[in-house]
Write a protein that holds these residues in place. Structure first.
Motif, short mmCIF file in Angstrom:
data_model
loop_
_atom_site.label_atom_id
_atom_site.label_comp_id
_atom_site.label_asym_id
_atom_site.label_seq_id
_atom_site.Cartn_x
_atom_site.Cartn_y
_atom_site.Cartn_z
N GLY A 192 0.81 -1.22 0.00
CA GLY A 192 0.00 0.00 0.00
C GLY A 192 0.84 1.26 0.00
N GLY A 193 2.16 1.07 -0.03
CA GLY A 193 3.06 2.23 -0.09
C GLY A 193 3.60 2.60 1.28
N LEU A 194 4.85 2.19 1.56
CA LEU A 194 5.46 2.57 2.84
C LEU A 194 5.78 4.06 2.84
N THR A 195 6.33 4.53 1.74
CA THR A 195 6.56 5.97 1.58
C THR A 195 5.82 6.50 0.36
N ALA A 196 5.52 5.62 -0.61
CA ALA A 196 4.84 6.05 -1.84
C ALA A 196 3.40 6.43 -1.56
N GLY A 197 2.87 7.28 -2.43
CA GLY A 197 1.50 7.75 -2.28
C GLY A 197 0.46 6.84 -2.88
#
Length: 249
Positions: A147-152
């Motif tokens: 789900g995106g650790l840092t990604a949007g």
């Protein structure tokens, strides 16, 4: 394996002018391919042309535009011949989560990260089927599973859809000698890491990656060349994780 396992094969790499794209181009040429270099940034292709000369063809193209893809595909077939290997590598990062994601950003990210892959697959599949050989390799991401650790939001969704596109192509094309697989890297040393994350974010990520470092572009390229090889013909519908143990499943 022969010294040039992909001799006489024609490959097309999107996002060829970027860090990961350049590494893939180098690996495929080393294995004997001629390579069509697709990138929206024409200037980024010039160093590759200077390095590899007649082994490459620069094809500036906005892959989110279906008409531009069709024109670029026709040019490649005219100049190089039918495309045997498609590497859908182009992509853009967005770190904005759901409430900060505008409609414009959503469309821009999905257009570059997903639509272009579908348009290029649609273009090359008929030729691959007729030749009874083809390799489609899609760049997914760890974000598709986490789900995106840092990604949007837009980026994570686009990469999840890229994995689903891979499965769909694999199921449909397997009877024709065409495989479709993906590589899901996490935190490759590219500007997405070096410029779009803060130093604090980078250090926090390194604490979570069991191997204790970021992925080298050449490691990503090695995964792509493996999936493109003749000996990978019994592998299809797989997403190869390349994340240093950050996610194990």
């Amino acid at each position: 394996m022969t010294p040039l396992p992909l001799r006489h094969k024609i490959a097309l790499v999107t996002g060829a002018g970027g860090t990961m794209g350049r590494a893939v181009v180098a690996a495929l040429i080393e294995d004997g391919c001629r390579v069509a270099l697709v990138d929206v940034n024409e200037a980024s292709l010039a160093p590759l042309v200077a390095t590899y000369g007649g082994a490459v063809l620069a094809v500036p193209c906005d892959i989110s535009d279906i008409h531009a893809v069709r024109a670029a595909h026709a040019l490649v077939e005219q100049r190089l011949g039918g495309i045997d290997i498609l590497v859908n590598n182009a992509g853009i990062l967005s770190n904005n989560k759901i409430e900060a994601t505008s409609d414009t950003e959503w469309r821009r990210v999905l257009g570059a990260n997903l639509d272009g892959a579908m348009y290029w697959a649609q273009a090359v599949v008929p030729g691959m089927k007729s030749r009874r050989f083809g390799r489609i390799i899609n760049t997914s991401s760890l974000a598709a599973k986490t789900g995106g650790l840092t990604a949007g939001t837009a980026y994570s969704v686009s990469k999840g859809a890229m994995s689903a596109l891979t499965f769909s192509l694999a199921r449909e094309l397997a009877p024709f000698g065409v495989t479709a697989n993906g590589v899901a890297p996490a935190y490759v040393k590219t500007p997405m890491i070096t410029e779009q994350l803060t130093e604090a974010q980078r250090q926090e990520l390194l604490k979570q990656i069991p191997v204790g470092r970021f992925c080298e572009p050449e490691e990503f390229a090695h995964a792509v060349r493996f999936l493109a090889s003749p000996l990978a013909g019994f592998i299809t519908g797989e997403i190869l994780d390349l994340n240093g143990g950050l996610l194990m499943d």
